[in-house]
Design a protein around this motif. Structure first.
Motif, short mmCIF file in Angstrom:
data_model
loop_
_atom_site.label_atom_id
_atom_site.label_comp_id
_atom_site.label_asym_id
_atom_site.label_seq_id
_atom_site.Cartn_x
_atom_site.Cartn_y
_atom_site.Cartn_z
N ILE A 1 0.86 -1.19 0.00
CA ILE A 1 0.00 0.00 0.00
C ILE A 1 0.89 1.23 0.00
CG2 ILE A 1 -1.78 1.26 1.26
CD1 ILE A 1 -2.70 -1.46 2.37
N SER A 2 0.85 1.97 -1.10
CA SER A 2 1.72 3.13 -1.26
C SER A 2 1.06 4.40 -0.73
CB SER A 2 2.06 3.31 -2.75
OG SER A 2 2.81 4.49 -2.94
N PHE A 3 1.88 5.22 -0.08
CA PHE A 3 1.42 6.53 0.39
C PHE A 3 2.12 7.65 -0.39
CE2 PHE A 3 0.62 3.57 3.80
CZ PHE A 3 -0.64 3.92 4.24
N VAL B 1 10.14 -10.29 2.20
CA VAL B 1 10.30 -9.12 1.33
C VAL B 1 11.29 -9.40 0.20
CG1 VAL B 1 11.05 -6.71 1.25
CG2 VAL B 1 9.70 -7.53 3.20
N VAL B 2 12.43 -10.00 0.57
CA VAL B 2 13.46 -10.32 -0.43
C VAL B 2 12.92 -11.32 -1.45
CG1 VAL B 2 15.75 -11.33 -0.78
CG2 VAL B 2 15.35 -9.80 1.16
N ASN B 3 12.18 -12.32 -0.98
CA ASN B 3 11.63 -13.34 -1.88
C ASN B 3 10.59 -12.74 -2.84
OD1 ASN B 3 13.21 -15.33 -0.80
ND2 ASN B 3 11.62 -16.17 0.53
N GLU B 4 9.80 -11.79 -2.34
CA GLU B 4 8.80 -11.16 -3.20
C GLU B 4 9.48 -10.37 -4.32
OE1 GLU B 4 5.00 -10.16 -4.62
OE2 GLU B 4 5.66 -11.70 -3.19
N ALA B 5 10.58 -9.67 -3.99
CA ALA B 5 11.33 -8.94 -5.01
C ALA B 5 11.90 -9.91 -6.05
CB ALA B 5 12.45 -8.13 -4.36
N LYS B 6 12.43 -11.02 -5.58
CA LYS B 6 12.98 -12.03 -6.48
C LYS B 6 11.89 -12.61 -7.38
CE LYS B 6 15.92 -14.82 -4.61
NZ LYS B 6 16.48 -15.94 -3.80
N LYS B 7 10.72 -12.86 -6.78
CA LYS B 7 9.59 -13.42 -7.53
C LYS B 7 9.15 -12.47 -8.66
CE LYS B 7 4.76 -14.72 -6.62
NZ LYS B 7 3.74 -14.81 -5.54
N LEU C 1 6.01 8.60 5.66
CA LEU C 1 5.63 7.22 5.34
C LEU C 1 5.56 7.05 3.83
CD1 LEU C 1 4.71 4.45 6.40
CD2 LEU C 1 2.36 5.30 6.31
N LEU C 2 6.33 6.10 3.33
CA LEU C 2 6.37 5.84 1.90
C LEU C 2 5.38 4.75 1.50
CD1 LEU C 2 8.01 6.69 -0.64
CD2 LEU C 2 9.51 4.74 -0.17
N ALA C 3 5.34 3.68 2.32
CA ALA C 3 4.46 2.56 2.01
C ALA C 3 4.34 1.64 3.20
CB ALA C 3 5.00 1.79 0.81
N THR C 4 3.31 0.81 3.16
CA THR C 4 3.14 -0.26 4.15
C THR C 4 3.04 -1.58 3.40
OG1 THR C 4 2.03 1.14 5.78
CG2 THR C 4 1.65 -1.23 5.92
N ASP D 1 5.83 3.63 -7.72
CA ASP D 1 5.05 2.41 -7.94
C ASP D 1 5.53 1.29 -7.00
OD1 ASP D 1 7.44 1.52 -8.97
OD2 ASP D 1 6.78 1.52 -11.06
N GLU D 2 4.80 0.17 -7.03
CA GLU D 2 5.09 -0.94 -6.13
C GLU D 2 6.49 -1.50 -6.35
OE1 GLU D 2 2.26 -4.08 -6.08
OE2 GLU D 2 0.62 -2.84 -5.32
N ALA D 3 6.91 -1.56 -7.60
CA ALA D 3 8.23 -2.13 -7.91
C ALA D 3 9.35 -1.34 -7.24
CB ALA D 3 8.43 -2.17 -9.42
#
Length: 709
Positions: free
Chosen positions: A405-407, A435-441, A512-515, A412-414
């Motif tokens: 969720i971006s603030f 978090v690291v795995n999601e970036a890799k995915k 706050l950048l994102a949650t 963007d999410e990426a």
């Protein structure tokens, strides 16, 4: 290699190699190769039977690639670190099996083949060390078991009964060998559990960090170790000041400051700060040898039951002598009096107790439970309170990023995930891994964007990106401690964050950048495990977490836990444990993170998850597999069974030997018969102590038999 699959169930496979028995070195090489395969949690190779047992990290693991790797493997084709051979324990087991076989063979040969005159001479010569030790203790005015042993041997020879004297020395020798084997095996298991199993390290090149295989590291390379991680090699610190926990090497519980130029040791843990050091030694064998030497100087492994057995055996010595004298005064018959002397309790007490503990340690290892000493079984058996951490312990070890969720409308999410993964990749926590795995995915590259990162235990991570402070972590850290502001117009979005997820907040330059919403579901087995733990006598089951209250309560409700403490700090967990101990409760603490280490250290028994933070495993008294929490149930059952067996052994030893004394004094049996029954019963109790404690046959469940061509 050709092989057959004998049994296959989810997460576990048993394979029969189609080859001759393996040598120790071949078995160690194959075991190391399989353990290094991606997806393999553990591998055990039986060298005599050429049998392989593997467990996998995920229930749905595709084993075809692993089996293909095994099919293509050739012995002698890979380089194995020396410490793997040094710590395998195969040679030790064979050495002591050989010693016991030789002792039995020697006894049979001398008793059946030697002529009587030579047998008398042989018995007299072998008795000298026992008699010398007994006389030495008498000169020191110490009436202990060796004095009784010497008296029994001397008395038997004085009466011309050299067979009985030989039998007494034979049983004493077997008992000493079994006790020595027990101790060395326990030390080896503990040292192996504390030895290094590090596959990748952060290599520092041109002020940048690069993740590389540990096998690529050379002497002179600079390695970065972040807070909470194990130092992988011996070396020399080259940066500022850090605190290092050296408890595993020195036994000293307090962290030691290391500055530039200080020597750092493989296997110690960075407790505060980030360490950069220059590698001096890349082999792990010295680490193993150092641990063994330290443990051998300590009494850490000895359980209260083992100590009790030794002390009881010594306490009974005066009574045995008084019984011998009393029997003579009553009967005026030295033969009857000798019946008391021939039956000493020490052989059985000193043999059965270590063997029972050794068997329990072995069986625990079979269930992927590593216990660092017999005394911890006793503590588990007596425990009435167990405290669970939530994340990575009660919840699955592989949480996932469900939403971002971006603030910030311009990002963007990426990009958000790239920054978050860049910060999180350095630290050992299941949420960081998610978090690291999601970036890799998503195929997002996250090269180093930041300056040096700082890990704040139980809070989060701080660094600087383009000279702006960047932080990621809990709401308490990001908002309360760091004063982060929610961007204008985004308050409603923030207030409506989905409560079913854990929240990881990312902020840059005070905004706050994102949650990141982390799905951290309960392990499937937890409700049944909690129910079973209560049935086994643990009256209080507590969950403590730094997560917010609503998420904690939702998890606790699913798990069947009534006592919950949310939004707690590491010191709060430790304080709770100390309070319960002060109230007379026996406390088990189970966790997996750096933030759990104060409580793990404070508890009567600290239990760490095997894939958790290195410092948690280092401090913990017991480690269990991350596969599921049924290991806790097995541990409790095993601990109760061990205590029951020890109690049963006491009763058998005291009962049988007391009966023999009574029968000897009354003249119903001769001293030689009494000694024979005594020695036979001692050996029988020792052998009985090696039996399995838990009878569940895991391999018989949903097993499949197939053949690989």
């Amino acid at each position: 290699m050709r092989f057959k699959i004998r049994h296959f169930v989810p997460k576990r496979i048993r394979i029969q190699l189609m080859c001759a028995p393996l040598s120790f070195k071949q078995a160690d090489e194959l075991e190391y190769f399989l353990t290094c395969q991606e997806g393999v949690e553990s591998a055990k190779v039986r060298h005599r039977t050429s049998c392989v047992i593997m467990t996998f990290k995920d229930r749905g693991e595709d084993v075809s690639e692993i089996l293909e790797a095994l099919r293509s493997f050739k012995l002698g084709s890979i380089e194995v670190p020396q410490y793997v051979y040094d710590s395998s324990g195969r040679a030790l087991n064979e050495e002591y099996k050989g010693k016991i076989f030789n002792q039995i063979t020697k006894r049979l040969v001398t008793k059946t083949l030697l002529p009587l005159p030579l047998r008398v001479i042989y018995t007299g010569v072998t008795s000298i060390p026992y008699i010398k030790e007994g006389l030495s203790l008498l000169r020191q005015k110490r009436l202990e078991v060796p004095v009784l042993d010497a008296a029994a041997i001397t008395a038997a020879m004085a009466m011309g009964d050299f067979d009985t004297a030989g039998s007494v020395m034979f049983m004493l020798g077997i008992g000493e060998t079994m006790e020595e084997w027990t101790r060395k095996k326990s030390i080896g298991d503990l040292a192996k559990s504390m030895s290094l199993n590090i596959s990748h390290v952060w290599l520092r090149e041109k002020d940048e960090e690069r993740l590389v295989s540990a096998n690529e590291v050379k002497v002179g390379d600079e390695i970065v170790v972040h807070m909470g991680n194990v130092i992988p090699f011996d070396g020399e610190a080259v940066n500022g000041s850090v605190l290092v926990n050296q408890a595993s090497m020195t036994g000293e519980p307090l962290a030691v400051e290391k500055k530039a130029g200080s020597t750092v040791y493989a296997g110690t843990v960075v407790e505060e700060g980030n360490l950069i050091f220059k590698v001096k030694e890349v082999q792990g064998s010295s680490r193993y040898e150092q641990i063994v030497n330290i443990i051998e100087e300590s009494e850490k492994l000895k359980s209260a039951s083992e100590s009790k057995a030794e002390h009881l055996a010594d306490k009974l010595v005066p009574y045995t002598f008084m019984g011998t004298i009393g029997a003579f005064l009553l009967t005026r018959n030295w033969m009857r009096a000798m019946s008391v002397l021939m039956v000493d309790y020490s052989c059985a007490l000193k043999l059965a107790m270590p063997v029972a503990v050794l068997s329990a340690i072995r069986e625990a290892n079979k269930h992927n439970i590593n216990v660092k000493g017999g005394k911890f079984f006793e503590a588990v058996a007596e425990a009435d309170t167990i405290v669970f951490d939530k994340t990575g312990t009660l919840t699955k070890a592989t949480p996932t990023v469900e939403k971002i969720i971006s603030f910030n409308d311009d990002m963007d999410e990426a990009e958000i995930l790239r920054i978050a993964a860049c910060l999180e990749e350095h630290f050992p926590h299941s949420v960081a891994t998610a978090v690291v795995n999601e970036a890799k995915k998503r195929g997002i590259e996250h090269e180093e964007l930041h300056s040096e990162v700082e890990y704040i235990v139980a809070h989060g991570i701080a660094s600087r990106i383009e000279d702006k402070k960047a932080i990621i972590g809990s709401g308490h850290f990001v908002f309360d401690d760091e004063g982060t502001k929610i961007p204008r117009g985004k308050k409603k979005l923030f207030d409506n964050l989905p409560e079913e997820f854990s929240h990881l907040h990312l902020a840059v330059d005070g905004k706050l950048l994102a949650t990141l919403c982390i799905s951290d579901p309960l392990r499937d087995e937890v409700p049944e495990v909690i129910k079973t733990i209560k049935e086994l006598g643990v009256s209080r089951v507590v969950m403590m977490t730094g997560d917010h209250h609503k998420t904690a309560m939702a998890i606790a409700k699913q798990a069947g836990i009534d006592e919950v403490y949310a939004e707690v700090l590491p010191e709060d967990k430790a304080a709770f444990v100390e309070k319960e101990k002060a109230a007379g409760h026996k406390v088990i603490m189970l966790g997996d993170g750096i933030n759990d280490t104060p409580a793990l250290s404070a508890a009567h028994v600290g239990i760490a998850i095997s894939d958790g933070a290195e410092i948690a495993r280092e401090i913990a008294d017991i480690t269990i597999s991350e596969n599921n929490l049924w290991s806790i149930v097995n541990l409790i059952k095993l601990s109760h069974a061990l205590m029951k067996r020890i109690d049963s052994n006491y009763k058998k030893i005291i009962g049988i030997n007391s009966a023999l004394i009574g029968l000897g004094v009354t003249g119903l049996i001769q001293p030689t018969t009494s000694a024979l029954i005594h020695n036979t019963s001692t050996l029988a109790i020792g052998l009985d102590s090696q039996k399995a404690y838990l009878t569940e046959d895991e391999e018989a469940v949903d097993s499949k038999v197939c053949e690989i061509a």
